[in-house]
Design a protein around this motif. Structure first.
Motif: not given
Lengths: 145, 361
Positions: B281-291
């Motif tokens: 939560x608030x810490x999900x960054x995949x391929x430079x996208x904040x999820x």
């Protein structure tokens, strides 16, 4: 141009009658540009019309002598001496790469921070696309050769 | 009135202290240096200013505060954001638990800066210790908040005030930006408040965001084992999501909706889902996208799994894999324990109850 006509003032060379009306007209334009109100203009902008007329007048004499060869050497020298044409600007126009130079300030590298010329000297294809240039010295929009 | 005596207390420097965003994307940036060109906007002493253009189409930038002031707070000389995290001083000091004793009144400030400068010259005060000791938990939180990439939008030209009044006659040549100004709480920033970390609107906004974030309450319904993800950009594949979320527990299924840019991660166990929410939560960054990660919402009725349905592609509402409904169906022979693999879920593999199929026909 001769400020005062005296008895000893030499008469202008042959062919002067043909170019005189145009030069008087350009002189008139220069006067108008000088007397134009500067209100609403930026500080740099106020001298642009004067630079433009000055360029136009020198260009006229340059074309007549160096391009079309219709006036004599004597008449050309007379025009330069009487300050109808800017001899230093014409000297630059005769050099390759400077054929369309707008004014002498724009190639004065000593006046710039990094020893460069004015942005109007940069060829259009070398500028980033969509960049519209209006140089601050004379309002030139591009004068690369 | 010139010479070294006259310049006592003035700051002369050879190189600016800047952050990556302010420098711009051009590695061959060309800078002009001017000795004692302006007074520092914090301590009012003359200092060496640097000017440069941070990339094509950007406005000219210059250093705004002197190097001593910048070192005291460990901030960029131009944007006055923290050098390490790129965050406002107020955010860094609040989260990092840094106590600050820099005076704001005129004479006290001059005295303080003078002493700090001497201490830096002696080597007793280094740039890192100048900011004070930061507590490790706060550092972690700041790392999460910090931008990973430089933010060049900050270097764009200022807005054209004549355009806002409708009187700009420069058209395309106008070097200022022809956009109307937006008035929001971020409109009133100033360099002193940013530096001292007081009523900084940007900091307030960031801190508000972190207060809300702490953690996400797990839904009461224990049957919910799925996560709802937003901002799933088209270049993120199922394998990427699986790679990120597999670490928290066994995944039963993943559903991605390209059109609405959402995805569901269905875990086999509640513990897995809880762990995933806690960590991501608030810490999900995949391929430079904040999820954005949220809990899924329970589906009202129906034996059919949401993961199975393609309804997810059309609705943005979180629907969920309903394993509560599994209890209604007799478990397969020999499978008494919890459902561990997707193969053990009878709602998977196209085993839609017959009644439903007939109803649809």
């Amino acid at each position: 141009m001769p400020k005062i006509k005296k008895a000893r003032t030499k008469p202008p060379p042959d062919g002067w009658e043909e170019i005189e009306p145009t030069l008087t007209e350009l002189n008139q334009k220069l006067r108008e540009a000088e007397n134009e109100p500067h209100e609403g203009k930026r500080k740099a902008e106020s001298l642009w019309p004067i630079f433009r007329v000055h360029h136009q007048r020198s260009r006229y004499i340059y074309e007549l002598y160096y391009k079309r060869h219709v006036i004599s050497k004597e008449l050309y020298d007379y025009c330069v001496n009487e300050r109808y044409a800017d001899a230093t600007l014409i000297a630059k126009w005769r050099k390759p790469g400077f054929e369309r130079l707008c004014c002498l300030q724009c190639i004065q590298t000593r006046d710039t921070n990094f020893g460069t010329t004015c942005v109007c000297r940069v060829p259009k294809d070398k500028l980033e696309t969509g960049r519209v240039v209006e140089c601050r010295h004379c309002g030139c929009r591009g004068c690369s050769g | 009135m010139s010479g070294p005596n006259h310049h006592k207390g003035w700051e002369s420097s050879e190189f600016p202290i800047l952050c990556g965003s302010c420098l711009g994307d051009n590695p061959y940036v060309r800078m002009a240096k001017e000795q004692f060109g302006k007074e520092c906007k914090i301590c009012q002493r003359p200092f060496t200013i640097f000017r440069w253009v941070p990339g094509a189409g950007m406005r000219m930038k210059k250093t705004e505060i002197c190097q001593t002031c910048a070192k005291i707070k460990n901030v960029c000389q131009t944007c006055v954001l923290d050098l390490e995290f790129g965050l406002p001083v107020e955010v860094r000091d609040t989260l990092g638990g840094i106590q600050d004793d820099m005076p704001t009144s005129d004479v006290n400030k001059q005295f303080y800066v003078h002493h700090a400068e001497q201490a830096m010259a002696d080597g007793t005060l280094t740039q890192a210790s100048a900011g004070g000791k930061m507590d490790p938990a706060g550092r972690e939180q700041l790392k999460k908040l910090a931008r990973t990439e430089p933010y060049y939008k900050r270097n764009r030209p200022h807005l054209c005030s004549f355009y806002a009044k409708g009187t700009c006659n420069r058209g395309d040549e106008c070097p200022y930006r022809h956009e109307l100004p937006v008035t929001n709480e971020l409109a009133h920033q100033n360099i002193k408040d940013r530096y001292y970390g007081q009523n900084d609107p940007v900091a307030k906004k960031i801190l508000n965001r972190t207060d809300r974030s702490g953690h996400l309450d797990a839904p009461e319904d224990p049957s919910i084992t799925s996560l709802f993800l937003q901002n799933v950009e088209p270049d993120i594949t199922e394998a990427d999501l699986r790679g990120f979320f597999y670490a928290f527990g066994d995944i039963r299924s993943i559903v991605i909706s390209k059109r609405s840019r959402v995805a569901f991660i269905n875990y086999t166990t509640r513990e897995g889902a809880e762990r995933a929410v806690e960590k991501s939560f608030n810490n999900c960054n995949i391929k430079g996208h904040v999820i954005r990660v949220q809990w899924g919402k329970p589906k009202q009725q129906g034996p059919k799994s949401a993961s199975h349905a393609d309804a997810a592609t059309t609705s943005r509402e979180p629907t969920v894999d309903e394993i509560a409904s599994l209890d209604a169906i007799p478990p397969p022979p020999g499978a008494g324990g919890p459902v561990r693999y997707s193969a053990m879920d009878p709602t998977q593999l196209g085993q839609v109850p017959l009644k439903k199929v007939l109803g649809e026909m």
